[in-house]
Write a protein that holds these residues in place. Structure first.
Motif, PDB file in Angstrom:
ATOM      1  N   CYS A  27       0.834  -1.211   0.000  1.00 52.81           N
ATOM      2  CA  CYS A  27       0.000   0.000   0.000  1.00 52.81           C
ATOM      3  C   CYS A  27       0.862   1.251   0.000  1.00 52.81           C
ATOM      4  O   CYS A  27       0.582   2.204  -0.734  1.00 52.81           O
ATOM      5  CB  CYS A  27      -0.938   0.017   1.208  1.00 52.81           C
ATOM      6  SG  CYS A  27      -2.369  -1.040   1.011  1.00 52.81           S
ATOM      7  N   GLY A  68     -10.096  -1.173   5.797  1.00 52.28           N
ATOM      8  CA  GLY A  68     -10.969  -2.240   5.335  1.00 52.28           C
ATOM      9  C   GLY A  68     -12.203  -2.367   6.218  1.00 52.28           C
ATOM     10  O   GLY A  68     -13.129  -3.096   5.902  1.00 52.28           O
ATOM     11  N   LYS A 113     -10.630   0.251   1.780  1.00 50.04           N
ATOM     12  CA  LYS A 113      -9.615  -0.534   1.088  1.00 50.04           C
ATOM     13  C   LYS A 113     -10.349  -1.672   0.402  1.00 50.04           C
ATOM     14  O   LYS A 113     -11.236  -2.254   1.012  1.00 50.04           O
ATOM     15  CB  LYS A 113      -8.605  -1.111   2.085  1.00 50.04           C
ATOM     16  CG  LYS A 113      -7.499  -0.182   2.471  1.00 50.04           C
ATOM     17  CD  LYS A 113      -6.485  -0.947   3.307  1.00 50.04           C
ATOM     18  CE  LYS A 113      -5.258  -0.135   3.587  1.00 50.04           C
ATOM     19  NZ  LYS A 113      -4.286  -0.891   4.366  1.00 50.04           N
ATOM     20  N   PRO A 114     -10.020  -2.027  -0.796  1.00 47.50           N
ATOM     21  CA  PRO A 114      -9.003  -1.387  -1.623  1.00 47.50           C
ATOM     22  C   PRO A 114      -9.459   0.015  -2.012  1.00 47.50           C
ATOM     23  O   PRO A 114     -10.638   0.263  -2.230  1.00 47.50           O
ATOM     24  CB  PRO A 114      -8.879  -2.301  -2.836  1.00 47.50           C
ATOM     25  CG  PRO A 114     -10.161  -3.055  -2.896  1.00 47.50           C
ATOM     26  CD  PRO A 114     -10.675  -3.135  -1.500  1.00 47.50           C
TER      27      PRO A 114
END
Length: 163
Positions: free
Chosen positions: A50, A119, A140-141
């Motif tokens: 990331c 997330g 996330k993503p």
């Protein structure tokens, strides 16, 4: 070697790549390339992937990128560097993103604008991140275009205030 060189008018460049190949800094007239664009963005995430994805996108936009693997490392960077914008993950070891922003907000005179990526989009996470100072909480993503758009808007607004 490659030295990032940022131009005020990127339309004049034959490509969008803000790097040119030079043999030494002397060809730049003694200018420190990092001083050409002082906007520095801190990316805090325990995921190397990331951080790499965000670093590439940030540097492609012409900003400087500073990285930290967790909130504790990020706090140490604030003692060494000027940070203009923060992109932080929520779930990290040692100190999560909300804890990092809370500590920073309580210690700093002026906390830079921040975006949280996670997330876990539970309402409790969103509320805590907002109370800690995050402008937005993104899933996330993530879509790097949305993050960069937010960065550009905030940086542009802050530059207008300064001028």
């Amino acid at each position: 070697f490659m030295i990032p060189v940022l131009f005020a008018d990127s339309q004049k460049l034959p490509s969008k790549n803000p790097c040119i190949c030079v043999e030494s800094q002397e060809k730049l007239g003694g200018i420190n390339p990092e001083s050409l664009n002082p906007v520095s963005i801190l990316v805090v995430d325990d995921s190397v992937e990331c951080r790499m994805i965000l670093r590439i996108a940030i540097e492609r936009e012409g900003y400087r990128c500073v990285e930290a693997a967790d909130g504790i490392a990020a706090l140490k960077l604030f003692q060494e560097k000027t940070i203009d914008f923060i992109i932080t993950d929520f779930h990290m070891p040692h100190m999560n993103g909300c804890e990092f922003l809370e500590v920073l907000s309580s210690a700093a005179i002026s906390c830079p604008p921040a975006v949280m990526i996670t997330g876990n989009l539970a309402d409790s996470v969103r509320m805590r991140a907002t109370r800690a100072g995050a402008l937005a909480v993104l899933s996330k993503p993530f879509d790097q275009k949305n993050i960069l758009k937010m960065v550009r808007e905030v940086v542009h607004r802050n530059q207008e205030v300064l001028h």
